[in-house]
Write an enzyme that holds these catalytic residues in place. Structure first.
Site, short mmCIF file in Angstrom:
data_model
loop_
_atom_site.label_atom_id
_atom_site.label_comp_id
_atom_site.label_asym_id
_atom_site.label_seq_id
_atom_site.Cartn_x
_atom_site.Cartn_y
_atom_site.Cartn_z
N GLU A 81 -7.50 -4.57 2.49
CA GLU A 81 -7.36 -4.02 1.15
C GLU A 81 -8.68 -3.44 0.64
O GLU A 81 -8.71 -2.34 0.09
CB GLU A 81 -6.88 -5.14 0.20
CG GLU A 81 -6.56 -4.69 -1.21
CD GLU A 81 -5.37 -3.75 -1.27
OE1 GLU A 81 -4.46 -3.91 -0.45
OE2 GLU A 81 -5.37 -2.85 -2.14
N ASP A 82 -9.76 -4.18 0.85
CA ASP A 82 -11.02 -3.83 0.18
C ASP A 82 -12.07 -3.15 1.07
O ASP A 82 -13.11 -2.74 0.58
CB ASP A 82 -11.66 -5.09 -0.44
CG ASP A 82 -10.76 -5.70 -1.51
OD1 ASP A 82 -9.86 -4.99 -1.98
OD2 ASP A 82 -10.98 -6.86 -1.86
#
Ligand code: MN
Length: 729
Positions: A81-82
């Site tokens: 996600e990051d």
């Protein structure tokens, strides 16, 4: 790895050691290093290094007894996600299993948000689908949410509330369904802390305050129990725990069920864990011998497990000091399930995937929800289905006729009976759940078919302790009111007196026989069994006279005019002739004057005032000269009931004031209307007033109030007229 990260890694290893069992240490170390490296330079809102978050999530996963893949996936859950890492890369480095878990957690987090409802529906649905594939995804997601809730203080206020609400409505119920009690309780407590800070602090204070008072006593009790049990069951393995109910649990009882803190019996609990089911029941017997059990507080979740597989014996007893507390008795296996729920499945079992029979049974409800809701359809439709199923606040049970009754969780068959109808509750003698006789304190479970057994035996009613068995306010209120009716004789007498007095004051007079007949009939129309029940209802305040009076008056007027039309004797006792067509009760042939202040007409409700030497003056009941509260007025005895002598049909003169926009021909139109109505006009005068308006006063003869009303209605239709009023002379 820097020294901080190294220290954290060692702590994670220690955590795993405490759990026992075997772990894939190289996999976990690789995942830890990868996590620290890839989140490098990122900070959380708490200003910590970002890896602290996945590291803490992994620690929660360890304490839940989850496997190495889950721990690795927890460490890696935010990298896709990051950072620029792909699922493929995770798969290549850590294997398909870990990659699938990371992908699952990532997908739940990625939601296109349209509305709050939509968002919740979407996240619920995605979680359920993910769970259906591999329930470990959801356990990691729960741990992720738990750590985020623990560090929620760093978030902006609105975000805190949103997250807290979602936690309470979506995540905590899922943790509950999966039976992971510590996670469920901590999520709920943290959510309440952000949603209702004041209440949270209040409960925390109460607990702290009471702790000092009671901790010593409870410690003593625990010691007494231990000593006694070890003496009686010397060869039985036992473990003892003291526990305080969660803040959210207390919150629900205090603010949702409005109980006083001191009324919550299970704030303090002593838990006894032993080897076998037989030992559990033995221990229960000894506990009931040692302490006074509180009736109807015993629950056998061993023979009837909760839907999330929870098993335990619960009983509430009172100590010598009068402090009620709960005792929970269960086996070590049951305890394990109670604490870890579905997560317990992985403990000490490396390499188990989420697809065996055990898991199938436990996740059956997820499939059910997914099947019953149209997955591709409107998300808010789904949220309703899912919320109903997940909600801990409500249970749904059905009557044998198939009517669904919705009750708060913890409701008993008493609540169920009164929810159907008070009459069912009052006549209840027992109940069946799914065809089997159950005790009256049986807690309703969702999906049960509840049949209430009733009796028609006269004089049967609820028992006083039902007040403590009922959970819902409505059932309690109905039981309470039944006991009010128990004092029937007094209530009937009071009710009858109140009603008679009020009717007298309103000049509604029946003779005795008529009165009995009328009230009997009226009571039936009001759905009372008979007049006495109706009086009793007035007596205990269940029926307000002011609410029923207009109906009685209407009936009375109808009856009176019907009697008049048929030319039978009017309802009043005997003809008392008097001047001006007015009968004054109890006074024959007195001088009667219609008062000038309100100019009563036949049909008006009237009352008489005995003047000093000038006979009786008759006023309209709503005249400003008639005291509102005659009983407490200056000279109550001077006010007497009066009514129109219905046989007499005389004309009365009355003056009407017509206000209109001035125009040519206005007076002519008024006279024309009067002529068409065949009115006798005694006087008419018109004058212009300021603003281009004019006022016409017309003195006419009218036969009754109804007649006068129809005249006014006709005059109001004249073009330019904006009001027609009766003039008080
Ligand atoms: Mn996260």
């Amino acid at each position: 790895m820097n020294s901080d990260a190294k220290r954290d890694y060692n702590e994670l290893l220690e955590c795993m050691q405490k759990q026992g069992g075997s772990y894939d240490i190289p996999l976990i170390e690789k995942a830890f290093t990868y996590c620290v490296d890839h989140h490098k330079g990122q900070k959380r809102l708490t200003n910590e290094e970002y890896y602290i978050h996945p590291y803490n999530v992994a620690k929660i996963i360890v304490t839940l007894g989850m496997d190495s893949q889950s721990i690795a996936a927890a460490l890696l859950h935010d990298v896709v996600e990051d950072t620029n890492v792909t699922v493929d890369e995770i798969s290549r480095l850590f294997g398909d299993d870990v990659a699938l878990l990371v992908d699952g957690v990532t997908k739940i987090g990625r939601l296109s948000i349209t509305s709050k409802e939509q968002q919740q529906a979407e996240s619920l649905r995605k979680m359920l689908i993910a769970m259906g594939k591999d329930v470990r995804v959801i356990i990691i997601k729960l741990a992720d949410r738990l750590h985020n809730m623990r560090t929620l203080a760093a978030m902006p206020e609105q975000k805190q509330r949103d997250k807290a609400l979602e936690t309470l409505e979506v995540y905590a119920p899922i943790a509950h369904r999966l039976g992971i009690r510590p996670v469920k309780e901590e999520l709920e407590d943290l959510a309440i802390k952000y949603l209702d800070m004041v209440a949270y602090n209040e409960i925390e204070d109460l607990l702290k305050h009471r702790k000092h008072q009671r901790e010593q006593i409870l410690d003593d009790i625990k010691t007494r129990i231990e000593t006694r049990l070890q003496a009686e069951l010397p060869n039985v393995k036992m473990s003892f725990q003291g526990r305080v109910k969660s803040i959210h649990g207390i919150y629900r009882k205090m603010y949702v069920q409005s109980r006083d803190f001191d009324e919550i019996y299970d704030v303090y609990a002593i838990r006894i864990i032993t080897d076998t089911v037989a030992d559990c029941y033995n221990i229960l017997g000894i506990m009931h011998d040692m302490f006074q059990p509180i009736p109807n507080r015993f629950k056998d979740y061993i023979s009837t497990p909760k839907p999330n597989m929870y098993q335990s014996l619960h009983t509430t007893v009172t100590s010598r000091e009068g402090i009620p507390f709960e005792i929970q008795i269960r086996t070590f296996d049951m305890h394990h399930t109670a604490e870890f729920g579905i997560a317990a499945h992985w403990k000490y079992k490396e390499g188990v995937t989420g697809t065996d029979k055990y898991m199938e049974d436990r996740l059956a409800w997820i499939r059910q929800v997914l099947e019953t809701s149209d997955v591709s359809g409107d998300a808010s439709e789904i949220v309703r289905t899912i919320k109903v199923d997940l909600s801990q606040e409500d249970v749904f049970a059905v009557t044998p006729q198939g009517d669904v009754i919705n009750l708060p969780v913890g409701s008993t068959v008493v609540d169920f009976a009164f929810a159907i109808h008070s009459a069912v509750g009052i006549k209840m003698v027992g109940a069946k759940a799914n065809g089997k006789i159950v005790p009256i304190n049986h807690e309703i479970q969702t999906g049960e078919i509840i049949e209430i057994l009733t009796t028609n035996q006269a004089g049967h009613g609820p028992s006083r302790d039902w007040m403590n068995i009922a959970v819902t306010n409505s059932a309690k209120a109905k039981i309470r009111s039944w006991f009010k009716r128990e004092k029937r004789t007094e209530n009937i007498e009071q009710g009858r007196n109140d009603l008679e007095r009020e009717l007298r004051r309103n000049n509604i007079s029946f003779n005795d026989k008529e009165f009995e007949e009328y009230i009997e009939d009226f009571a039936r129309r009001m759905r009372f069994a008979d007049a006495d029940e109706f009086y009793a209802a007035i007596g205990y305040g269940g029926v307000h006279i002011s609410k029923i009076l207009p109906r009685i008056r209407e009936d009375y007027t109808k009856k009176a005019s019907a009697a008049k039309a048929m030319d039978i004797k009017p309802l009043a006792q005997k003809r008392q002739t008097s001047s001006e067509g007015v009968v004054v009760e109890g006074i024959d042939n007195c001088l009667v004057k219609l008062s000038k202040c309100c100019a009563p007409l036949p049909g008006d409700d009237i009352i008489g005032f005995i003047t000093r030497g000038h006979g009786v003056s008759i006023h309209k009941c709503d005249c400003s000269n008639v005291p509102r509260d005659i009983i407490n007025a200056a000279e109550p005895d001077r006010w007497v009931n009066a009514h129109w002598d219905r046989v007499v049909s005389e004309s009365f003169t009355s003056t009407l004031q017509i206000s209109a926009i001035d125009r040519e021909g206005l007076v002519g139109d008024v006279m024309n209307a009067a002529y068409n109505m065949r009115l006798a006009v005694h006087q008419i005068n018109a004058r212009q007033i300021k603003g281009g308006n004019s006022v016409i006063n017309i003195n006419i003869s009218a036969e009754s109030v109804e007649h006068l009303r129809s005249i006014i209605a006709r005059l109001e239709k004249i073009s330019g007229v904006f009001s027609v009023e009766r003039v008080v002379q």
